[in-house]
Design a protein around this motif. Structure first.
Motif, short mmCIF file in Angstrom:
data_model
loop_
_atom_site.label_atom_id
_atom_site.label_comp_id
_atom_site.label_asym_id
_atom_site.label_seq_id
_atom_site.Cartn_x
_atom_site.Cartn_y
_atom_site.Cartn_z
N ILE A 20 -1.69 -1.71 3.98
CA ILE A 20 -0.63 -0.78 3.59
C ILE A 20 0.22 -1.34 2.45
N LEU A 21 0.39 -2.65 2.42
CA LEU A 21 1.14 -3.27 1.34
C LEU A 21 0.48 -2.98 -0.01
N GLU A 22 -0.85 -3.04 -0.06
CA GLU A 22 -1.58 -2.73 -1.29
C GLU A 22 -1.36 -1.27 -1.69
N SER A 23 -1.41 -0.39 -0.71
CA SER A 23 -1.23 1.04 -1.01
C SER A 23 0.13 1.31 -1.61
N TRP A 24 1.17 0.81 -0.96
CA TRP A 24 2.53 1.04 -1.46
C TRP A 24 2.77 0.31 -2.77
N SER A 25 2.24 -0.88 -2.94
CA SER A 25 2.45 -1.64 -4.17
C SER A 25 1.81 -0.98 -5.38
N ARG A 26 0.76 -0.24 -5.16
CA ARG A 26 0.04 0.40 -6.26
C ARG A 26 0.40 1.87 -6.42
N SER A 27 1.35 2.34 -5.65
CA SER A 27 1.70 3.76 -5.73
C SER A 27 2.46 4.06 -7.01
N ASP A 28 2.28 5.27 -7.49
CA ASP A 28 2.93 5.73 -8.70
C ASP A 28 3.15 7.24 -8.59
#
Length: 108
Positions: A20-28
């Motif tokens: 989930i950290l990857e998902s939120w970190s890459r969100s735009d």
């Protein structure tokens, strides 16, 4: 492993379980428009609960909400989305994904 040791991975199949950290970190902005439930349902209560209970059909009456399931399954989803306790549980899961789950990923 693919993120930590990419040279050791020949092939990868991702089944909607990326950290989930990857998902939120890459969100735009594109992510927010496409995966709007993540952003909306992570908001503090009672905002998302009110939206979902006010128009449960709207959750599925859009390109993101159209799944590969038939009308019988859609009716089951709509039944669940009319239940305040279930809606609250759904929203709590998204809230956790935006908060404590991110913290757990950072520790890992």
């Amino acid at each position: 492993m693919a993120l930590d040791h990419p040279k050791n991975v020949e092939r990868l199949a991702v089944l909607d379980v990326i950290p989930i950290l990857e998902s939120w970190s890459r969100s735009d902005a594109r992510f927010a428009r496409t995966y709007w439930p993540w952003v909306l349902l992570a908001q503090q209560q009672p905002l998302p609960e009110r939206y979902l209970l006010g128009a449960p059909e709207a959750v599925f009456d859009n390109p993101f909400g159209h799944g590969t399931f038939g009308s019988e399954i859609l009716e089951e989803y709509l039944l669940a989305f009319r239940d305040p306790a279930r809606i609250h549980g759904i929203c709590e899961e998204y809230r956790a994904a935006a908060t404590i789950d991110v913290e757990h990923d950072r520790v890992d």
